[in-house]
Design a protein around this motif. Structure first.
Motif, PDB file in Angstrom:
ATOM      1  N   UNK A  67       0.857  -1.183   0.000  1.00 30.55           N
ATOM      2  CA  UNK A  67       0.000   0.000   0.000  1.00 30.55           C
ATOM      3  C   UNK A  67       0.895   1.235   0.000  1.00 30.55           C
ATOM      4  N   UNK A 111       2.176   5.033   0.758  1.00 26.39           N
ATOM      5  CA  UNK A 111       2.111   5.876   1.946  1.00 26.39           C
ATOM      6  C   UNK A 111       1.307   7.130   1.612  1.00 26.39           C
ATOM      7  N   UNK A 112       0.522   7.605   2.559  1.00 27.38           N
ATOM      8  CA  UNK A 112      -0.190   8.858   2.293  1.00 27.38           C
ATOM      9  C   UNK A 112       0.800  10.009   2.185  1.00 27.38           C
ATOM     10  N   UNK A 113       0.361  11.072   1.551  1.00 34.10           N
ATOM     11  CA  UNK A 113       1.260  12.188   1.228  1.00 34.10           C
ATOM     12  C   UNK A 113       2.062  12.662   2.433  1.00 34.10           C
ATOM     13  N   UNK A 114       1.387  12.823   3.584  1.00 37.00           N
ATOM     14  CA  UNK A 114       2.078  13.398   4.749  1.00 37.00           C
ATOM     15  C   UNK A 114       3.165  12.479   5.299  1.00 37.00           C
ATOM     16  N   UNK A 115       3.094  11.186   4.969  1.00 41.58           N
ATOM     17  CA  UNK A 115       4.065  10.244   5.541  1.00 41.58           C
ATOM     18  C   UNK A 115       5.132   9.828   4.523  1.00 41.58           C
ATOM     19  N   UNK A 116       5.092  10.406   3.337  1.00 39.31           N
ATOM     20  CA  UNK A 116       6.057   9.944   2.325  1.00 39.31           C
ATOM     21  C   UNK A 116       7.485  10.191   2.786  1.00 39.31           C
ATOM     22  N   UNK A 117       8.286   9.143   2.673  1.00 39.47           N
ATOM     23  CA  UNK A 117       9.667   9.216   3.149  1.00 39.47           C
ATOM     24  C   UNK A 117      10.594   8.832   2.015  1.00 39.47           C
ATOM     25  N   UNK A 118      11.754   9.471   1.945  1.00 34.21           N
ATOM     26  CA  UNK A 118      12.659   9.172   0.829  1.00 34.21           C
ATOM     27  C   UNK A 118      13.097   7.716   0.842  1.00 34.21           C
ATOM     28  N   UNK A 155      11.288   5.096   0.431  1.00 31.55           N
ATOM     29  CA  UNK A 155      10.229   4.133   0.771  1.00 31.55           C
ATOM     30  C   UNK A 155       9.083   4.290  -0.228  1.00 31.55           C
ATOM     31  N   UNK A 197       4.265   0.164   2.048  1.00 31.56           N
ATOM     32  CA  UNK A 197       4.460  -0.818   3.107  1.00 31.56           C
ATOM     33  C   UNK A 197       3.442  -1.941   3.026  1.00 31.56           C
ATOM     34  N   UNK A 215       8.653  -2.513   4.916  1.00 30.17           N
ATOM     35  CA  UNK A 215       8.705  -1.320   4.063  1.00 30.17           C
ATOM     36  C   UNK A 215       9.304  -1.703   2.717  1.00 30.17           C
ATOM     37  N   UNK A 222       8.572   4.823  10.941  1.00 31.53           N
ATOM     38  CA  UNK A 222       8.792   4.911   9.500  1.00 31.53           C
ATOM     39  C   UNK A 222      10.214   5.408   9.265  1.00 31.53           C
ATOM     40  N   UNK A 225      13.284   7.263   8.031  1.00 33.43           N
ATOM     41  CA  UNK A 225      13.413   8.522   7.300  1.00 33.43           C
ATOM     42  C   UNK A 225      12.149   9.336   7.320  1.00 33.43           C
ATOM     43  N   UNK A 228       9.221  11.996   7.810  1.00 29.47           N
ATOM     44  CA  UNK A 228       9.308  13.457   7.773  1.00 29.47           C
ATOM     45  C   UNK A 228       9.125  14.045   9.171  1.00 29.47           C
ATOM     46  N   UNK A 247       5.998  13.780  11.903  1.00 23.41           N
ATOM     47  CA  UNK A 247       5.267  12.507  11.782  1.00 23.41           C
ATOM     48  C   UNK A 247       6.080  11.443  12.510  1.00 23.41           C
ATOM     49  N   UNK A 268      -2.705   3.145   5.583  1.00 24.69           N
ATOM     50  CA  UNK A 268      -1.761   3.748   6.522  1.00 24.69           C
ATOM     51  C   UNK A 268      -2.256   5.138   6.921  1.00 24.69           C
ATOM     52  N   UNK A 322      -0.871   8.447   8.904  1.00 25.96           N
ATOM     53  CA  UNK A 322       0.276   9.080   9.571  1.00 25.96           C
ATOM     54  C   UNK A 322      -0.132   9.598  10.941  1.00 25.96           C
ATOM     55  N   UNK A 367       8.148  18.878   5.211  1.00 25.61           N
ATOM     56  CA  UNK A 367       8.583  17.902   4.182  1.00 25.61           C
ATOM     57  C   UNK A 367       9.428  18.579   3.120  1.00 25.61           C
ATOM     58  N   UNK A 375      13.048  19.425   3.952  1.00 28.94           N
ATOM     59  CA  UNK A 375      13.991  18.329   4.223  1.00 28.94           C
ATOM     60  C   UNK A 375      15.093  18.283   3.166  1.00 28.94           C
TER      61      UNK A 375
END
Lengths: 674, 143
Positions: free
Chosen positions: A629, A631-638, A640, A643, A652, B36, B38, B40, B43, B53, B55, B140, B143
């Protein structure tokens, strides 16, 4: 929009899908009766759309659907012949209605005329179908039937009798007598069998013979040979077959008119090899469900999966001696759950070729209107995209194609003068890049005019005089609201709304748009759209207690257990020295003192050259398929991509391209520190 | 900002807060937050909520907030799909139109608190969902 109309919208969508499929059928040579069945289906579809639009309160749409219905009515009455250009016009009309409906659904105001761009073509068709002086002919009197029976024929049935006789097809009458208890089912079966052999024009009640009980019917059919024995009729059901009208009796003067106003001629190979057609394919019952119900089911399944994971973990912790079998069963449950989740995912997906099928008629119609021949190529139709994206992408694509053909591609004379092929090229390709679906629209036209974009940008105050602007920045200006370099809006494009609509739609879907261009060589528009979920085959690796999945497509090699490794080392792989970086360093996690395994990631470069890097991990766990699935926009991490909940917590899934970029950055920092 | 409606009075990040019921999807029992890598700023990780998911906000990264002193008692799910850990729920309250005051620009909580409502004569900051999302997006992009 009122949610109580959801079913109506959904039914409209279905009708459009059927109409598109049926029109695609008409593009191939088909027997006359199949053409007729298809045209009838299209007539019914537009008729229903007209009614639904009226119910939803959209009079303009209703009028446009009515106009399309009229054209199909002219076709089914044999007054318009199914030709390639007619089919293209009708496709463009259906597409205009469909995209209009999508606009209405999103609350846009109704345009005055949905078929504005086709006004000329539709007018020509209507003029072509207008009966000659003296009105339309009626040859129904040639049928060898009592006058009372003839009176029972509808106008439509009379026009069909006339059309098929003028076309030279004989008309037969088959009388049948059916049992009271099963007559409806049997009548349907026999009618279908007759429809498959020719055109069933009418079904009329008939007199039941004195020695029989039940219900009798006369089936009037246009075909070369009714052969009653092969009509799936049971013994005693068929009373007789007679030739009702012989086309030889049609006056010669009328037969001469036939080519202008008759159905398509039957292909010669019809008897041996009937073409596969949608119209005669067995009907598949479609079950429509609101998306939230499927989502609720997915959520419930995810909950069941978590329960299974917990049970499995508890069993392992219990350290009992006989857990092997229950654990194996748990593994089977896990596999079963994944299969169900995959099936549910499949329900959300459609092939990209569905989108391409919508685009093709747009391009053909525009190419014809603009007088610019185009070679259209599609790549990646087998990929899948989420059904929800399909409707939202039609309009952006329409804008992009209008721009490419109207502004991008040069007229044939200009192309020839530049030493280019007279026919322009438009290539639309789809590819999957990690969690994204990428669409590239590439044309070989004149490219974006950066000087004009800059001038317009200055005029609108979007950029300042005297400041040098990078080409990328100038290209992005064309995505600003109201930006257009066209001094006068053409009927096709140049109203300054298209690219803005494309950008807002793509960004609304969480995607990105990127433009590039080379003067006189063409332009590229790249749309990158995220998929909300996908089944990914992964190599599972562990770093500390966290498990990660690396999409197998990017894994070139795996090596473990030979030596102790650290980030910044060089490793030898098949005679090549590769830089190694630890996955923890890439993701900003505490770096371990040593690592015992590495994975060689590979990324295909533009000109077949590939980039490789070794990624240090603590352990290679194995491989498997996971339902990922996003990640939602606010949780997007470089690094990844998404998950997947697993027994040991969330796995992940890494975005290999991004991880390689992070690894290179990290290695550069190491060098800088030294 | 609308001054009408009902507000949920909660304790989070060591301070009293008001949440607009218009911004709330629901309040659910807390579940362990999956960290999670890395992640942001702002969060702390994600939980699974209705099969997706979700956040979860990290209060300690927000200006004017400190690390929660007690464990999370509930998770408020905002409409823009963000989980807000709560230490305590005091109840629903109404604030009179004249009981509102704008947050001062020099208030550290200004980037996420649009106003303060008087509850028993004491100003309580209102969590402004739109401002909060803007702030997290800014984190975000920085970063």
């Amino acid at each position: 929009m009122d949610s109580s109309f959801d079913d109506v919208w959904a039914e409209c969508e279905d009708l459009f899908a059927q109409a598109r499929q049926t029109l695609a059928t008409l593009k191939e040579p088909q027997p006359a009766h199949v053409v007729q069945t298809s045209v009838n289906a299209l007539f019914r579809a537009t008729h229903t759309l007209k009614g639904m639009a009226g119910m939803l309160g959209f009079p303009s749409f209703s009028r446009a659907a009515h106009r399309m219905e009229d054209i199909f009515d002219l076709m089914r009455k044999g007054r318009l012949r199914s030709t390639d250009s007619l089919t293209e016009t009708l496709e463009a009309g259906i597409l205009a209605l469909e995209s209009g409906l999508e606009g209405l659904r999103r609350g846009r105001p109704e345009p005055d005329d949905y078929l504005q761009s086709l006004r000329r073509e539709l007018g020509e068709l209507e003029a072509l179908a207008r009966p000659a002086q003296g009105g339309a002919h009626d040859l129904s009197s040639l049928l060898d039937l009592p006058s009372e029976t003839l009176k029972a024929l509808s106008d439509y049935e009379r026009t069909r009798v006339t059309a098929v006789l003028m076309h030279g097809t004989p008309i037969y009458g088959v009388t049948i007598c059916l049992d009271f208890a099963t007559f409806d089912e049997r009548l349907r079966a026999i009618s279908e069998a007759m429809g498959a052999r020719g055109e069933l024009i009418s079904t009329l009640p008939w007199d039941v013979p004195e020695d029989r009980e039940g219900l009798a019917f006369l089936l009037i059919s246009a075909c070369t040979d009714p052969t009653p024995g092969e009509l799936s009729a049971l013994e005693g059901e068929i009373l007789g077959t007679t030739l009702l009208a012989d086309p030889a009796r049609v006056p010669a003067s009328l037969r001469d008119e036939a080519p202008a106003a008759t159905p398509a001629p039957e292909p010669k190979q019809e008897a041996e090899e009937p073409a596969p057609v949608a119209a005669s394919a067995p009907e598949v019952e479609i079950l429509r469900l609101p998306v939230h119900r499927v989502e609720a089911l997915e959520a419930r399944l995810m909950g069941v999966g978590q329960l299974r994971d917990t049970a499995s973990r508890l069993m392992r912790q219990a350290q009992a001696t006989d857990v092997e079998k229950p654990l194996a069963l748990m593994g089977e449950i896990e596999e079963g759950l994944l299969e169900v989740q995959k099936s549910l995912l499949q329900m959300r997906m459609v092939k990209v070729e569905t989108l391409f099928a919508r685009i093709e008629p747009m391009v053909k119609s525009l190419s014809r209107d603009l007088g610019k021949p185009v070679k259209l190529t599609f790549v990646g139709g087998d990929l899948e995209l989420e059904r929800s994206l399909l409707g939202r992408l039609s309009e952006p694509f329409l804008h992009l194609i209008r721009n490419a053909l109207d502004h991008g591609l040069e007229p044939p004379s200009e192309r020839l003068a530049q030493g280019k092929n007279e026919t322009g090229s438009l290539r639309i390709s789809a590819s999957q890049q990690g969690r994204n679906l990428r669409f590239d629209l590439r044309d070989d036209g004149r490219g974006f005019d950066l000087a004009r974009i800059e001038a317009r940008g200055l005029e609108l105050g979007l950029i300042k005089e005297g400041q040098p602007q990078a080409p990328e920045k100038l290209l992005r200006l064309s995505l600003e609201p109201g930006f257009s370099t066209q001094e006068r809006a053409s009927q096709i494009s140049g109203r300054g709304v298209g690219m803005d609509v494309v950008r807002s739609e793509v960004e609304g879907l969480g995607g990105e748009i990127h433009l590039s261009s080379e003067p006189r060589r063409g332009s590229l528009v790249r749309l990158t759209l995220p998929l909300s979920r996908a089944v990914v085959s992964c190599l599972k690796v562990r770093c500390d207690s966290q498990v990660f999945g690396i999409p197998l497509g990017s894994v070139h090699r795996v090596q473990a257990g030979r030596q102790v490794l650290r980030g910044g080392d060089q490793v030898e792989v098949l005679g090549m020295s590769l830089p190694l970086e630890s996955l923890q360093a890439c993701l900003g996690l505490p770096e371990p003192d040593m690592q015992r395994a590495f994975v060689v990631l590979t990324q295909q470069g533009g000109a077949a050259a590939s980039v490789e890097i070794a990624l240090g991990v603590d352990e290679v766990v194995g491989r498997g398929e996971v339902l990922m699935r996003s990640l939602p926009e606010l949780a997007r991490s470089p690094g990844i991509m998404g998950g997947s909940p697993q027994e040991e917590g969330i796995l992940w899934v890494l975005d290999p391209e991004a991880v390689m970029g992070l690894a290179m950055d990290s290695l550069m920092r190491r060098v800088a520190r030294v | 900002m609308s001054e009408l409606g009902t507000w949920l009075h909660v304790k989070a990040a060591g301070r009293d807060l008001l949440l607009s019921t218009l911004d709330l999807r629901e309040v659910v029992a807390p579940s362990p937050v999956a960290p999670l890598p890395g992640r942001p700023r702002g969060i702390q990780g994600v939980v699974i909520h209705q099969g997706e998911f979700l956040p979860v906000l990290d209060w300690k990264n927000l200006p004017g907030c400190k690390e929660p002193s007690t464990s999370t008692a509930a998770l408020a799910v905002l409409r823009p799909r963000l989980g807000i850990p709560l230490e305590r729920m005091m109840g629903m309250v109404d604030v009179l139109p004249e009981g509102w005051r704008e947050t001062e620009v020099d208030d550290p909580a200004w980037p996420w608190a649009g106003a303060a409502g008087l509850i028993g004569g004491v100003p309580v900051a209102l969590l402004d969902a739109e401002r909060l999302i803007r702030l997290l997006r800014r984190f975000r992009s920085e970063r």
